[in-house]
Scaffold this active site. Structure first.
Site, PDB file in Angstrom:
ATOM      1  N   CYS A 161       0.863  -1.177   0.000  1.00 32.77           N
ATOM      2  CA  CYS A 161       0.000   0.000   0.000  1.00 32.77           C
ATOM      3  C   CYS A 161       0.905   1.235   0.000  1.00 32.77           C
ATOM      4  O   CYS A 161       1.730   1.387   0.890  1.00 32.77           O
ATOM      5  CB  CYS A 161      -0.887   0.051   1.244  1.00 32.77           C
ATOM      6  SG  CYS A 161      -1.349  -1.556   1.914  1.00 32.77           S
ATOM      7  N   GLU A 223      -7.394   9.203   1.204  1.00 30.52           N
ATOM      8  CA  GLU A 223      -6.851   8.698  -0.042  1.00 30.52           C
ATOM      9  C   GLU A 223      -7.939   8.366  -1.059  1.00 30.52           C
ATOM     10  O   GLU A 223      -9.031   7.924  -0.705  1.00 30.52           O
ATOM     11  CB  GLU A 223      -6.034   7.422   0.206  1.00 30.52           C
ATOM     12  CG  GLU A 223      -4.819   7.627   1.095  1.00 30.52           C
ATOM     13  CD  GLU A 223      -3.968   6.383   1.225  1.00 30.52           C
ATOM     14  OE1 GLU A 223      -2.745   6.530   1.367  1.00 30.52           O
ATOM     15  OE2 GLU A 223      -4.523   5.263   1.187  1.00 30.52           O
TER      16      GLU A 223
END
Length: 307
Positions: A161, A223
């Site tokens: 990630c 995000e």
């Protein structure tokens, strides 16, 4: 472009773990395997267009660009417990700022993009990606984030990630090529997986989600996350600055991991973005992985807004 609203499950968060400061700004003693150093990684990256290069260069004067002001550096000095490697990345890495429709609006340091105060005050939203890598037995590779990570240290999460950076090769929107380039780069950086093991044309972008999650009060995430799937047998050499542990899991083993996290057994924590993907998408997409029909699951037009 549509925004789908999905209810967010209870997040499993972890307080930051204080660490001692390091005496060097280098990437500790970890280096990729020698075979990776002798020959450059092979990719299928397409050269950016003249229009993209022109836009990139002209945007360097963007008012949203962070120049690491004295105020920000002063804030960093307060973070005496921050690992030296993570501190360097916080100021050297420039994230791509986007609006809720995933249009690029500027760029800022990783430091500013993860400060909850700035996220809330300026609504800073940055582009990110989450890789889900399966081996030929259709087991999913998980990682436990290192104790020195600024956000969500020691939590278990999907394979990798991170964020595409504000650079030409990672700003290419066509077929999410910039994000796929970034994913290939970070798989090497975090897990020592050589580029030839994960060609960029083998990543399948399945969807995008927008979420916000605080980590410890000071730090957090906001995000627009690209979800990338790939099925490859790879060589893994984790970087201890980034990764504390790894494991492959099948469906039943992942369900047991979820049960332990729900019960709080052994202090097991899962990252909020991983839990969102698990609860909303993962198992039905896993079916497509096993059937070889993963392209049928792709929906890159919708941005799933998870609130």
């Amino acid at each position: 472009m549509s925004l789908a609203r999905i209810s967010i499950p209870r997040l499993f968060l972890l307080k930051s773990v204080p660490t001692s400061s390091r005496t060097t700004r280098l990437r500790s003693s970890w280096t990729p395997p020698r075979s990776q150093l002798l020959s450059p990684p092979t990719t299928t990256t397409t050269a950016p267009s003249l229009a993209l290069r022109t836009a990139f260069l002209s945007s360097l004067s963007s008012p949203r660009r962070c120049l690491c002001s004295s105020t920000a550096m002063g804030d960093a000095a307060v973070d005496a417990g921050m690992d030296e490697v993570q501190r360097r990345l916080m100021f050297e890495d420039e994230c791509i700022l986007v609006d809720e429709n995933d249009r690029v609006v500027g760029h800022d340091t990783k430091y500013n993009c993860h400060l909850m105060e700035k996220i809330e005050a300026e609504n800073l939203l940055h582009r990110a990606f989450s890789v889900f890598l399966f081996n030929s037995k259709y087991e999913l590779l998980l990682q436990q984030r290192s104790a020195t990570k600024v956000t969500f240290p020691l939590v278990w999460t999907n394979t990798c990630c991170s964020h595409p950076l504000y650079r030409e090769s990672e700003l290419i929107d066509q077929n999410a090529l910039g994000v796929r380039n970034a994913a290939q780069r970070k798989l090497l950086d975090e897990l020592g997986i050589p580029a030839e093991d994960v060609p960029v044309d083998q990543f399948t972008p399945l969807g995008r989600m927008l979420y916000k999650a605080p980590s410890d009060g000071k730090w957090g995430e906001h995000e627009l996350d690209y979800l990338l799937f790939i099925v490859r047998d790879v060589n893994v050499h984790p970087n201890p600055d980034e990764v504390a542990d790894i494991k492959y899991v099948n469906r039943e083993e992942l369900k047991e991991l979820l049960r332990k996290a729900d019960a709080g057994e052994g202090g097991l924590k899962l990252s909020p973005w991983f839990r969102l993907v698990v609860d909303n998408f993962l198992f039905k997409w896993w079916d497509h992985v096993e059937k070889g029909t993963i392209q049928e699951a792709a929906d890159m037009k919708t941005i799933h807004k998870l609130t």
